[in-house]
Design an enzyme around this catalytic site. Structure first.
Site, PDB file in Angstrom:
ATOM      1  N   ARG A 244       0.876  -1.181   0.000  1.00 55.64           N
ATOM      2  CA  ARG A 244       0.000   0.000   0.000  1.00 55.64           C
ATOM      3  C   ARG A 244       0.906   1.221   0.000  1.00 55.64           C
ATOM      4  NH1 ARG A 244      -0.685   2.458   4.735  1.00 55.64           N
ATOM      5  NH2 ARG A 244      -0.999   0.816   6.254  1.00 55.64           N
ATOM      6  N   HIS A 248      -2.897   4.338   5.304  1.00 55.65           N
ATOM      7  CA  HIS A 248      -4.064   3.458   5.446  1.00 55.65           C
ATOM      8  C   HIS A 248      -5.345   4.164   4.977  1.00 55.65           C
ATOM      9  CE1 HIS A 248      -6.804   0.540   7.221  1.00 55.65           C
ATOM     10  NE2 HIS A 248      -7.389   1.531   7.864  1.00 55.65           N
ATOM     11  N   TYR A 257       5.121   4.916  11.389  1.00 54.16           N
ATOM     12  CA  TYR A 257       5.384   3.478  11.564  1.00 54.16           C
ATOM     13  C   TYR A 257       6.096   2.828  10.381  1.00 54.16           C
ATOM     14  CZ  TYR A 257       1.003   3.185   8.892  1.00 54.16           C
ATOM     15  OH  TYR A 257       0.032   3.335   7.945  1.00 54.16           O
TER      16      TYR A 257
END
Ligand SMILES: Cc1ncc(C[n+]2csc(CCOP(=O)(O)OP(=O)(O)O)c2C)c(N)n1
Length: 349
Positions: A244, A248, A257
């Site tokens: 991805r 998100h 992260y």
């Protein structure tokens, strides 16, 4: 088809050669899908969508899988599958209805053979298994294609659905898009298994691991698994390894992260660029045609933007219907408040 690893037996059906015109169709759908991801992300930044989970980087998984099944087969999408729905031919405004918060679902699931985009993780896998098994019992030759993310494979519903489908030989294809993260949780913290495809063995179904950034591999793996299911041989678990590229959703800060540079390394594998390079090299596409497709995708995004400026139609009270027979108290209170606000708005008009 080259599989990255086949932890258990790969589907037996021979991979079909994908004709050049079908490859061009895939390329067009991926370029349009990328434009859709760009435009919907812009809508979320402008506050015109409450949220948008982009599938930028996952277009090969979305397009390859949606084109690999028949229009009468059923899709069971998650919130991430907008481009698969678009490829299936669902109106882009209807695809975005859920994310605008207008309705639970913007299209007619029965007419489109597509379940509503599912937000609770993994519940769609059970719905897919149930529908497929019912179709099998009725002698209806349809297949259910259930989409799921890597993180959601930790949910109980995923395991129940696989077990049920395998025991019942239900015609389901479980497609895991392993995009490496469940919001901020990397795959290594999600499972101790060597691969997600390995999990298939425990349920007695084939598990196949493919390169999810190669649209032809996705197409062939899903096509083979669907035909295997249709022939009465039961479900398959496919793990499509991908990435991805965007966060998100627009509400997420992925720099907190993900290591710097990781997305750039994956960008070299970008599925749209990759297919374009391959088709140019094979002479299936030339620069003029590629530019024409890019211009058509831009025009599609412009038209979507214009259509999205129109106020939503439909009855907001619909939100409260068809979920509970008797609304629980907190939803009853919300529905009464909304009804009062709508009545006040009408009086103000
Ligand atoms: C049952 C349930 N638990 C938690 C959540 C909150 N949640 C939304 S998305 C998400 C991560 C899902 O990651 P993954 O399955 O890898 O799919 P991706 O979003 O990467 O496509 C979580 C935990 C939820 N929607 N449903």
């Amino acid at each position: 088809m080259t599989v990255l690893e086949a932890p258990t037996a790969a589907p037996a059906t021979a991979a079909a050669e994908v004709p050049p015109d079908r490859q061009l169709l895939m390329y067009r759908a991926m370029v349009v899908g990328r434009a859709f991801n760009r435009q919907a992300t812009a809508f979320s930044r402008q506050g015109r969508l409450a949220v948008y989970p982009s599938s930028r980087g996952q277009e090969a998984c979305q397009v390859g899988s949606a084109l690999a099944v028949r229009p009468t087969d059923w899709l069971f999408p998650t919130y991430r599958e907008s481009v698969a729905l678009l490829t299936r031919g669902i109106d882009p405004v209807q695809v975005l209805t859920l994310f605008r918060g207008d309705q639970h679902c913007g299209y007619d699931p029965v007419a489109e053979h597509t379940a509503p985009q599912c937000t609770p993780l993994a519940t769609q896998c059970l719905h897919a298994a149930g529908l497929a098994d019912a179709a099998r019992m009725a002698g209806d030759p349809i297949v259910a294609l259930a989409y799921i993310g890597d993180g959601a494979t930790s949910e109980g519903d995923f395991h129940e659905a696989l077990n049920y489908a395998a025991v019942r030989r239900a015609p389901v294809v479980f497609l895991v898009q392993n995009n490496q993260y469940a919001i901020s949780v990397p795959l290594a913290k999600q499972t101790a298994a060597r691969t997600l495809a390995d999990k298939a063995a425990g349920y007695g179904m084939p598990g196949v691991r493919i390169d999810g950034n190669d649209v032809l591999q996705v197409y062939q793996a899903v096509h083979d698994a669907a035909e295997r299911a249709r022939a009465g041989h039961g479900p398959t678990l496919i793990e499509a390894v991908t990435y991805r590229i965007d966060a998100h959703t627009n509400a997420d800060d992925d720099t907190r992260y993900r290591p710097a540079g990781e997305a750039d390394a994956w960008a070299a594998q970008d599925p749209v660029d990759r297919l374009e390079r391959d088709l140019l090299a094979a002479g299936v596409l030339d620069r003029v045609a590629a530019d024409g497709i890019a211009a058509a995708a831009d025009a599609f995004a412009t038209e979507l933007s214009a259509r999205f400026s129109e106020p939503p139609t439909g009855d907001p009270m619909q939100m409260f219907r068809h979920v509970y027979h008797h609304l629980p108290p907190h939803l009853r209170e919300q529905s009464e408040r909304l009804a009062a606000e709508l009545a006040a708005d009408e009086q103000g008009d």
